[in-house]
Design an enzyme around this catalytic site. Structure first.
Site, PDB file in Angstrom:
ATOM      1  N   SER A 144      10.612   1.273  17.709  1.00  0.00           N
ATOM      2  CA  SER A 144      11.153   2.614  17.914  1.00  0.00           C
ATOM      3  C   SER A 144      10.245   3.462  18.782  1.00  0.00           C
ATOM      4  O   SER A 144      10.679   4.480  19.329  1.00  0.00           O
ATOM      5  CB  SER A 144      11.342   3.313  16.571  1.00  0.00           C
ATOM      6  N   GLY A 145       8.978   3.069  18.904  1.00  0.00           N
ATOM      7  CA  GLY A 145       8.017   3.877  19.637  1.00  0.00           C
ATOM      8  C   GLY A 145       7.185   4.750  18.737  1.00  0.00           C
ATOM      9  O   GLY A 145       6.213   5.370  19.178  1.00  0.00           O
ATOM     10  N   GLY A 146       7.554   4.802  17.435  1.00  0.00           N
ATOM     11  CA  GLY A 146       6.751   5.522  16.470  1.00  0.00           C
ATOM     12  C   GLY A 146       5.517   4.730  16.079  1.00  0.00           C
ATOM     13  O   GLY A 146       5.350   3.564  16.462  1.00  0.00           O
ATOM     14  N   VAL A 147       4.656   5.334  15.293  1.00  0.00           N
ATOM     15  CA  VAL A 147       3.392   4.699  14.902  1.00  0.00           C
ATOM     16  C   VAL A 147       3.631   3.404  14.143  1.00  0.00           C
ATOM     17  O   VAL A 147       3.040   2.361  14.446  1.00  0.00           O
ATOM     18  CB  VAL A 147       2.545   5.663  14.047  1.00  0.00           C
ATOM     19  N   HIS A 180      -7.360  13.607 -15.382  1.00  0.00           N
ATOM     20  CA  HIS A 180      -6.946  12.881 -14.172  1.00  0.00           C
ATOM     21  C   HIS A 180      -8.095  12.860 -13.156  1.00  0.00           C
ATOM     22  O   HIS A 180      -8.299  13.840 -12.431  1.00  0.00           O
ATOM     23  CB  HIS A 180      -5.715  13.539 -13.547  1.00  0.00           C
ATOM     24  N   CYS A 210      -4.738   9.402 -18.966  1.00  0.00           N
ATOM     25  CA  CYS A 210      -3.758  10.281 -19.608  1.00  0.00           C
ATOM     26  C   CYS A 210      -2.803   9.459 -20.492  1.00  0.00           C
ATOM     27  O   CYS A 210      -3.200   8.982 -21.535  1.00  0.00           O
ATOM     28  CB  CYS A 210      -3.026  11.110 -18.556  1.00  0.00           C
ATOM     29  N   GLY A 254       1.839   9.453 -17.226  1.00  0.00           N
ATOM     30  CA  GLY A 254       3.293   9.418 -17.284  1.00  0.00           C
ATOM     31  C   GLY A 254       3.815  10.554 -18.130  1.00  0.00           C
ATOM     32  O   GLY A 254       3.084  11.126 -18.933  1.00  0.00           O
ATOM     33  N   SER A 259       6.285   1.220  13.753  1.00  0.00           N
ATOM     34  CA  SER A 259       6.846   0.066  14.458  1.00  0.00           C
ATOM     35  C   SER A 259       5.922  -0.400  15.576  1.00  0.00           C
ATOM     36  O   SER A 259       5.856  -1.596  15.881  1.00  0.00           O
ATOM     37  CB  SER A 259       8.234   0.391  15.017  1.00  0.00           C
TER      38      SER A 259
END
Length: 510
Positions: free
Chosen positions: A223-226, A168, A79, A52, A228
């Site tokens: 929607s036809g997207g991945v 990190h 960190c 942070g 949805s």
């Protein structure tokens, strides 16, 4: 078995979550302000404290319930989390004599616990980003490794199984960060590492069945997207005929989107197609502010669904393909981190929405969703589609939304996508699109002066959309696309290429 990651505002918190999941261990990010009871409710097998930007002694430092550290599970502080762990246990944290940003050499002194996979005396490259340092160890803690500027770089209370590291391990620049994290997960915490996409699919189907008990119905915004698509097929597995999928033609879709969705899904699910183009465009008329656009689209979207829900007997639930990055960027789940933008699936929901939400993908990153979709039998050409924002072309058509400007944008975007596929570049890119800018400039076409708009091509590489880098498209390719757009799309006389990374920019322009 799961790992709880408490977020103190680091830009790499989500990367920690991804690294843990890559080890087949489920991880969940919670804001650092959660209570001990909220953490215990997750039945964690281990806890990670993220980095942070704050200093642990500042009055403005993030609030933290220190009793969480009394939970009898291994704890890893990274960190800021390392410094907080030291402070809570009675150690001292001060401004470092030499701040460390970037590469550093870590020397292994005591290869136990999270360093079990190293040898004594071994050196490895790690990535630092800190201005404070632990200058006095708490009672019961010992040094496991050090760097030139951080004598207490890796410390541990082996009895409590509490570990602190100044570097990190989640970033690729820490050459053996994976060994550190996996030693913590497997050697110290004893987690089985059996979380997979297949187990997630099975569990999610069961969760949806519990969330939507018979005889109640759910409606899915398809929607036809991945996102949805996977949500729809998963919920179809869970609910069968108690799921109705609704495709809303918002007027903000890509070229041929409505036809594609109908062809792919009309035989797979119960599909209703709603023509709401005029409703959306009317609500957006005269609006240029991107946040206002998102809120309006969210409101109209839910209004349409409420109307359609009234036609479906016992429909009380709305399925949405919200992903983890949507949640992160829309609400301040990242402790003190700032909200970047709202997402219409999350930030724009009206308080009086009549449908209850079902978000089966809410805890997943995009690549995890794609893998789940393959297991559910969706075709690769659908799962490989580039992400498309919920608000559609409204946030790629900068400035005022009109049917004419949307038509111009669709044609330009279709040309860009067509050329990417023809050149074999589409699969190498995470996301590519055209943004239409409300910037007019002088041009010359056929010996005549023009004064038309500019479009920007955007193509980026990414894993989950949290960070992204611009893709170096070949100059000859860019020239071809520019030539086609300016010749074939009336309304654009200038094409530019966006070479901004995320951060500092976002992937979308609005």
């Amino acid at each position: 078995m799961s790992v709880v990651i408490l977020d103190f505002g680091s830009q790499t918190t989500q990367l920690i979550a991804r690294r843990v999941r890559e080890a087949h261990v489920f991880s969940e990010v919670l804001p650092c302000t959660v209570s001990k009871a909220e953490v215990l409710a997750r039945s964690p097998q281990a806890i990670i404290l993220s980095g942070g930007p704050a200093s642990v002694d500042e009055s403005s430092a993030p609030k933290f319930d220190a009793s969480i550290l009394d939970i009898d599970v291994p704890v890893l502080g990274i960190c800021y989390g390392h410094q907080l762990l030291a402070k809570v246990h009675g150690g001292r944290v001060e401004r470092a004599d030499h701040r460390e940003f970037g590469s550093a050499e870590l020397k292994i002194e005591n290869p136990v616990g999270i360093l079990k996979r190293f040898d004594a005396g071994e050196a490895t490259e790690v990535w630092m980003s800190h201005g404070d340092a632990v200058t006095q160890l708490p009672e019961g803690f010992v040094v496991l490794a050090s760097s030139k500027s951080s004598p207490n770089c890796v410390v541990a209370n082996l009895t409590k199984r509490h570990f602190g590291i100044q570097f990190h391990p989640e970033v690729v620049h820490s050459k053996r960060g994976k060994d550190v994290l996996e030693a913590f997960l497997f050697d110290v915490a004893g987690i089985a590492g059996d979380w997979t996409s297949a187990s997630w699919v099975t569990q999610s189907i069961e969760d949806v069945r519990k969330r939507v008990p018979a005889p109640e119905h759910a409606i899915c915004g398809l929607s036809g997207g991945v996102d949805s698509a996977v949500a729809a097929i998963l919920c179809k597995e869970a609910l069968g005929e108690r799921l109705t999928c609704i495709f809303v033609d918002t007027g903000l879709l890509r070229e041929g989107e409505r036809e594609d969705v109908t062809r792919i899904f009309e035989t797979r699910v119960k599909l209703v197609v709603v023509d709401a183009r005029e409703e959306f465009l009317s609500a957006l008329r005269g609006v240029s502010d991107p946040e206002t656009k998102r809120k309006i689209i969210g409101r109209v979207f839910i209004d349409v669904f409420d109307r359609e829900a009234a036609k479906v007997s016992q429909a009380r639930f709305l399925v949405q393909g919200t992903l983890y990055p949507d949640v992160i960027e829309s609400t301040s789940t990242k402790g003190p981190s700032a909200v970047i933008k709202s997402h219409h699936n999350v930030g724009g929901l009206p308080e009086n929405m009549k449908l209850l939400l079902v978000e089966p993908l809410r805890q997943l990153f995009k690549d995890e969703v794609r893998e789940g979709g393959r297991l559910l039998g969706l075709p690769d050409h659908l799962l490989g589609r580039h992400p498309f924002p919920g608000p559609g072309l409204a946030i790629r058509c900068l400035g005022e939304i009109t049917e004419e400007r949307l038509s111009v944008l669709r044609k330009a975007d279709a040309i860009f996508t067509e050329e990417l596929r023809a050149s074999g570049l589409y699969e190498k890119i995470w996301q590519a699109f055209v943004a239409l800018l409300p910037v007019r400039s002088v041009g010359v076409m056929g010996d005549q002066r023009t004064y038309e708009e500019t479009c920007a091509l955007r193509a980026v590489t990414s894993t989950d959309g949290m960070t992204a880098d611009w893709y170096p498209l070949p100059h000859a390719f860019l020239a071809k696309v520019s030539n086609r757009i300016t010749n074939e799309v009336r309304g654009i006389n200038r094409v530019v290429y966006d070479i901004s990374s995320k951060p500092p920019a976002t992937i979308e322009w609005e």
